[in-house]
Write a protein that holds these residues in place. Structure first.
Motif, PDB file in Angstrom:
ATOM      1  N   TYR A 351       0.833  -1.209   0.000  1.00 55.61           N
ATOM      2  CA  TYR A 351       0.000   0.000   0.000  1.00 55.61           C
ATOM      3  C   TYR A 351       0.861   1.249   0.000  1.00 55.61           C
ATOM      4  O   TYR A 351       1.967   1.256   0.551  1.00 55.61           O
ATOM      5  N   TYR A 353      -0.404   4.870   1.564  1.00 61.03           N
ATOM      6  CA  TYR A 353      -1.441   5.737   2.119  1.00 61.03           C
ATOM      7  C   TYR A 353      -0.942   7.167   1.908  1.00 61.03           C
ATOM      8  O   TYR A 353       0.228   7.462   2.150  1.00 61.03           O
ATOM      9  N   MET A 435      -5.912   5.870  -0.629  1.00 66.72           N
ATOM     10  CA  MET A 435      -5.006   4.735  -0.642  1.00 66.72           C
ATOM     11  C   MET A 435      -4.759   4.220  -2.050  1.00 66.72           C
ATOM     12  O   MET A 435      -5.632   4.240  -2.904  1.00 66.72           O
ATOM     13  N   GLN A 437      -3.616   0.742  -3.530  1.00 66.20           N
ATOM     14  CA  GLN A 437      -3.480  -0.643  -3.104  1.00 66.20           C
ATOM     15  C   GLN A 437      -2.801  -1.459  -4.193  1.00 66.20           C
ATOM     16  O   GLN A 437      -3.219  -1.427  -5.344  1.00 66.20           O
ATOM     17  N   ASN A 514      -6.827  -3.767   6.923  1.00 66.15           N
ATOM     18  CA  ASN A 514      -6.728  -3.604   5.471  1.00 66.15           C
ATOM     19  C   ASN A 514      -6.009  -4.755   4.776  1.00 66.15           C
ATOM     20  O   ASN A 514      -5.559  -4.618   3.641  1.00 66.15           O
TER      21      ASN A 514
END
Lengths: 591, 239
Positions: A351, A353, A435, A437, A514
């Motif tokens: 990820y 963020y 985010m 991903q 997550n």
């Protein structure tokens, strides 16, 4: 002799996506089909109308339609030297517990796998040679190719009403779609969703970076649609109550919305609810199954005889049922012999963020899978020479969460978790957090597997399943490569604060926020009975009237969500049963 | 009866010829709809006034904790006024507090951090033991209960719990307790007012969350704009 119900042609264990689509195919062909579902009946009108569905605490926090650990859990350890302990509380795995299974509460990202994902061994050897595979990796072909599965993908999308933009149709590249996808016979049944503000920012910047953004195919459908079974679906309203929720609009693809209404009209179909299958029964010679034993909510045991047994529970439950029923040889990590419990793989997540300075992302306007993705670093879409791993990830800007309980902890690392400082930080973060991903591939490793736990039991005194899993070197390397791509995009789109993660850098835990819920393998399909439990038709090599459906069949995971692939495989198996097995019951492939 | 014995006795029963038919719910011939049936959430009694699980002293302490974790300021009312303690009281009296979904069979062995909590206690038991342990600590350190400490003393104690540096005795995992208290207070602040907290949807107004709205098709085109949507709740049960 337990109470025996009248014999059925087919008994289906679990009425989720796989179970419902194969039950519909076989009941429509005139077979007497009995489904046995552990959870209760659930439907849109009674259980998740808009006045009931919009409740974060009940569905997302307390997870009311998920299978609770109390009912059945599994034990977990990172490696074989540890003592496995039970997963006692809710974890990142989200098993279904109702008619519709996990297909009721899924996020509805509706992917086809890349052609590479079905032949990772032969295609890797062909392009790079054996040296590309890290030691201990169990990489093998599925015994089916993308092209063989394409008509069944198409059929499943026509049942699910999937929204999307085709990228390759009959070999021609279509602008705006995914140029790396396997060639499709036609486009999606409904056009793509309206993208979010965050999706638009991602599209603009990744295009500038030379990548190929496209809308993630979505089961939260963009238009009213009448599906291939004659069931009406409504357009998605972007309400954002998707993942872990039912859908009140008949607009999220689910067994409940798309299949069960048609299935329930079949006169030769019935479903026993709140009834749990204990094990599959075998004939005296062990070569065929005679049906299943079950226990009702009243605690009384019964038997459902059947000519064909379809195992279609969640991946973990499928593996455990095979172990408890003694079908197929259990995998032994010391000798590397045996197949049940072998080839467990997961999903390698990375990820970035990021936080903008002064945006109004309005995160509450979303669907479970409102996203733009690039596949430039997925599958074998880029040159892996010298990288030391295979696979990669779909990298996406995901707008799937605006619910406040879940988001209250999503703050920059240095922000306080409570007090006035937290309030100020959360108020800002709520509108400014995004985010990226990286949903990565995962390949099995010889030291990671399932077996029955020697210590912990379920409510009936039977062993729980034991998961032995940690990330392997291929996961760590691919996850790190993808983390860097996510981070670079996060800076390019203008994130003023960026944090990036490669989950495979840490030990695996079932409790990471997550993280994925996509568990794969354990009863895999393949070409060789020594390394697979099932042949290419998902038929047991050992007991020919047992078919096992679901992500438990996948020898490896693609950089995608698994549902549409397991749905297409269920339709593929239904056709093989209808057109081949019924005429000549026996192994469809000679071992 | 031992759980282990349950299956074998059920199987033995099944072997007898007088066995009653397994009473599974069998559904066929269409969808089993019943008029007027909707799946409303189970709500703990009492819905207004009175206590469902806490003693008055525990409720006061939960309220004081909620007011430090979510203090009143110009962004919103504080956690206590928002009803967080009332929310938690009702939750602990219900399935959540009873640990209805937890796997609670032994043995209870402390494992690695990756293996998650192995506590034998339910959430309600953790709250009760935890509040008692915090007050016992305050008695030793300050000769006062928690609710009588001043705000900065309360904050110091919460920081020590958050960091895991406070020893609350053998039965209390301090960090786990802190995380549970924080999670439950946030739930009370942000959950639908149906459950007794989030008075006047104060938290939703603070962040601009529209609540129980189900259709944004008319707004998705207004990208990047401040939308000023008046929030909606299922039922306001804080009044």
């Amino acid at each position: 002799m337990a109470h025996a119900r009248p014999k059925a042609d087919v008994v289906v264990i679990g009425l989720g996506w796989s179970g419902s689509v194969i039950a519909e195919e076989l009941a429509r062909a005139g077979l007497k089909v009995v489904a046995i579902e552990r959870g209760a009946w659930r439907d849109t009108a009674s259980d998740f109308p808009p006045s009931v569905d919009t409740d974060e605490l009940r569905w997302a926090t307390r997870k009311e339609i998920l299978q609770p650990p109390k009912l059945e859990t599994y034990t977990f350890r990172n490696n074989a030297s540890q003592q496995a302990l039970p997963v006692r509380e809710w974890s990142n795995l989200t098993l279904g517990y109702n008619v519709g299974g996990a297909g009721t509460h899924w996020a509805a990202a509706s992917w086809r796998f890349n052609p590479f994902d079905f032949q990772p061994y032969s295609k890797t050897i062909e392009r790079y040679g054996k040296g590309q595979l890290v030691p201990g990796l169990q990489v093998q072909d599925w015994g089916i190719t993308y092209d063989e599965l394409e008509p069944f993908y198409d059929r499943f999308e026509r049942i699910a009403g999937t929204s999307g933009q085709a990228g390759v149709v009959n070999g021609d590249i279509i602008p705006g779609g995914n140029p790396f996808e396997g060639s499709r016979s036609r486009g999606y049944p409904t056009p793509p969703l309206v993208p979010s503000r965050w999706n638009d920012i991602f599209t603009e910047k990744t295009t500038e970076m030379g990548y190929h953004p496209f809308p993630v195919p979505a089961g939260t459908i963009s238009r009213a649609y009448v599906n291939a079974l004659g069931v009406h679906m409504g357009p998605c309203t972007y309400c954002g109550y998707c993942q872990l929720f039912g859908c009140g609009n008949w607009s999220k693809s689910s067994p409940n919305a798309c299949v069960v209404p048609a299935l329930m009209r079949q006169p030769t179909f019935e479903v026993m609810t709140e009834t749990e299958v204990l094990h599959i029964n075998k004939s005296a010679d062990g070569k065929t199954a005679t049906g299943v034993s079950f226990i009702g909510k009243d605690g009384v045991v019964g038997e459902q005889p059947a000519d064909i047994v379809i195992v279609a529970a969640y991946q973990l439950d499928n593996v455990r049922l095979m172990l408890l029923s003694g079908i197929g040889q259990p995998y032994d990590p010391r000798t590397k012999q045996g197949v049940i419990g072998r080839n467990y793989s997961f999903q390698t997540l990375s990820y970035a963020y990021l936080w903008f300075e002064n945006e109004y992302l309005n995160p509450f306007i979303n669907t479970g899978c409102l996203a733009i993705q690039i596949d430039d670093f997925n599958a074998d879409n880029f040159d892996h020479t010298g990288l030391g791993f295979i696979g990669g990830a779909g990298i996406q800007s995901l707008s799937n969460n605006g619910l406040p309980i879940g988001m209250a902890g999503v703050l920059p690392k240095q922000a306080p978790a409570w007090g006035k400082g937290w309030k100020k930080a959360f108020q800002h973060s709520y509108q400014n957090w995004a985010m990226i991903q990286g949903q990565g591939t995962s390949y099995a490793h010889e030291a990671m597997y399932f077996d029955l736990d020697p210590t912990y039991k379920d409510n009936y005194g039977r062993p729980l399943m034991r998961m032995t899993f940690d990330y392997n070197l291929n996961d760590k390397r691919s996850g790190e490569f993808i983390r860097k791509q996510c981070e670079a995009i996060a800076h390019a789109v203008g994130g003023t604060q960026v944090e990036s993660y490669n989950f495979a850098n840490d030990h695996y835990t079932p409790f990471r926020a997550n993280d994925s819920s996509h568990t794969i393998g354990g009863v895999v399909m393949g070409t060789d009975p020594k390394t697979s439990a099932l042949n290419r038709y998902q038929q047991s090599w050992d007991v020919h009237n047992v078919f096992v459906l679901g992500a438990s069949s996948f020898p490896n995971n693609g950089g995608f969500n698994p549902t549409v692939t397991l749905g297409a495989l269920a339709l593929w198996t239904a056709k093989a049963i209808r057109e081949q097995y019924l005429h000549n019951p026996g192994p469809l492939v000679q071992a | 009866m031992q759980r282990r014995d349950f299956l074998s006795s059920a199987l033995a029963l099944a072997a007898a010829s007088t066995l009653p038919a397994a009473r599974a719910d069998v559904v066929s011939g269409g969808q089993p709809w019943e008029p007027g049936k909707a799946s409303v959430p189970p709500l703990a009694a009492p819905r207004q006034g009175g206590l469902a699980f806490f003693t008055q002293a525990e409720l006061d302490m939960a309220g004081a904790l909620a007011d430090r974790l979510i203090p009143a300021d110009d962004l919103s009312i504080g956690g206590k006024e928002a009803g967080c303690a009332v929310f938690i009281d009702r939750q602990l009296a219900g399935d959540y507090g009873k640990g209805a979904t937890l796997y609670r069979l032994g043995r209870f062995v402390k494992g690695t951090p990756e293996q998650g909590t192995q506590s034998p206690f339910t959430p309600a038991e953790r709250w009760r033991k935890g509040l008692a342990a915090i007050d016992a600590y305050c008695g030793r350190a300050y000769s006062k209960p928690f609710v009588q400490l001043d705000a900065s003393q309360q904050d110091d104690l919460l920081h020590a719990m958050e960091n895991g540096t406070l020893d609350l005795g053998r039965e209390v995992e301090t960090k786990e307790l802190f995380e549970q208290i924080l999670a439950n207070v946030r739930e009370g602040f942000f959950a639908d007012p149906l459950y007794g907290g989030n008075k006047n949807m104060a938290s939703w107004k603070m962040i601009g969350f529209p609540g129980a709205r189900y259709d944004f098709r008319d707004l998705i085109g207004k990208k990047g704009q401040k939308l000023q949507i008046i929030p909606t709740s299922l039922v306001d049960n804080t009044l």
